[in-house]
Design an enzyme around this catalytic site. Structure first.
Site, PDB file in Angstrom:
ATOM      1  N   LYS A  11      86.209  95.690  37.485  1.00 52.93           N
ATOM      2  CA  LYS A  11      86.293  97.118  37.815  1.00 52.93           C
ATOM      3  C   LYS A  11      84.995  97.585  38.503  1.00 52.93           C
ATOM      4  CE  LYS A  11      89.793  97.834  34.328  1.00 52.93           C
ATOM      5  NZ  LYS A  11      90.496  98.823  33.494  1.00 52.93           N
ATOM      6  N   HIS A  95      96.836  98.505  41.178  1.00 55.20           N
ATOM      7  CA  HIS A  95      96.323  98.716  39.822  1.00 55.20           C
ATOM      8  C   HIS A  95      96.547 100.169  39.414  1.00 55.20           C
ATOM      9  CE1 HIS A  95      93.517  99.122  36.469  1.00 55.20           C
ATOM     10  NE2 HIS A  95      93.587  97.806  36.349  1.00 55.20           N
ATOM     11  N   GLU A 167     100.656  95.931  33.080  1.00 55.73           N
ATOM     12  CA  GLU A 167      99.544  96.616  32.421  1.00 55.73           C
ATOM     13  C   GLU A 167     100.024  97.974  31.928  1.00 55.73           C
ATOM     14  OE1 GLU A 167      96.407  97.519  35.179  1.00 55.73           O
ATOM     15  OE2 GLU A 167      97.816  98.532  36.488  1.00 55.73           O
ATOM     16  N   GLY A 173      91.727 100.232  28.565  1.00 54.88           N
ATOM     17  CA  GLY A 173      90.459 100.867  28.214  1.00 54.88           C
ATOM     18  C   GLY A 173      90.509 101.728  26.969  1.00 54.88           C
TER      19      GLY A 173
END
EC number: 5.3.1.1
Length: 251
Positions: A11, A95, A167, A173
């Site tokens: 990232k 993403h 995802e 996170g």
């Protein structure tokens, strides 16, 4: 037999100094021979990582690339041809952070997928639902739409040279992780959607799980029949933790 893949998405993390330290840690890892391993640093550090990992069985990829394959007048973007020239072998496409924060549409994602593939990069198509979509029972519908937009645009054959990463946005996170059963349900649906178009492509494509993957949970996740590895976020910034996840994929 699909060969497992573990890819580390760094990232927007790193400095020249911290990346040098991470490279040193990665070079010291004993990695399983039956697993493909890659890292995806910020563009600024790609050359440093390619050079630093030379001779080590760790590939290098990028986190994003432009909708146009070749270099030209597109300020601030990086062409997939430039990434290939820099030593990248794969690139993330779609993403969730780019979809949600930067507003990338399914159409833009499909264009990036095609551009990357035309330059010899392996696109890693990211799909997944938000917490609200999961609570509304729309997980499979959302994932099918995101996957279907690329199939409709490019044909299922494009996935013979691609990877898909599921995802769940609510797990990224946050420290939350989809249970192995939850993840497997979505992975099975992805493979079934591909199989409805081409059984051979579906059988061969690697499906990764991404969503707070940790060493402690990796082995159980990777033990699911349709989970072929992981797209690892924060844990990939720690060489030892990342190595443990890679070894879990090899077990």
């Amino acid at each position: 037999m699909r060969r497992p893949l573990v890819a580390g998405n760094w990232k927007m993390h790193g400095t020249h100094s911290s990346v040098a330290d991470l490279i040193k840690g990665l070079r010291q890892l004993a990695l399983p021979s039956g697993v493909d391993v890659a890292v995806m640093p910020p563009c600024l550090f790609i050359s440093q990582v390619v050079q630093g990992l030379a001779g080590k069985a760790i590939g290098v990829g990028a986190q994003n690339s432009a909708v146009e394959p070749m270099q030209g007048a597109l300020t601030g973007e990086i062409a997939p041809s430039q990434l290939a020239d820099a030593g990248c072998g794969m690139v993330l496409v779609g993403h969730s952070e780019r979809r949600l924060i930067l507003g990338e549409s399914d159409e833009v994602v499909s264009r990036k997928f095609a551009a990357a593939q035309s330059c010899g990069l392996v696109p890693v198509l990211c799909v997944g639902e938000t917490r609200a979509e999961r609570e509304a029972g729309k997980t499979l519908e959302v994932v099918a739409r995101q996957l279907g937009s690329v199939i409709d645009e490019l044909g299922v054959g494009a996935f013979a040279r691609a990877v898909v990463a599921y995802e769940p946005v609510w797990a990224i996170g946050t420290g939350l992780t989809a249970s192995p059963a939850q993840a497997q349900e979505v992975h099975a649906a992805i493979r079934a959607q591909l199989a409805a178009e081409n059984a051979e492509v579906a059988k061969g494509v690697r499906l990764l799980y991404g969503g707070s993957v940790k060493a402690a949970s990796a082995a159980e996740l990777f033990g699911m029949p349709d989970i072929d590895g992981g797209l690892v976020g924060g844990a990939s910034l720690n060489a030892d933790e990342f190595g443990a996840i890679c070894r879990a994929a090899g077990s």
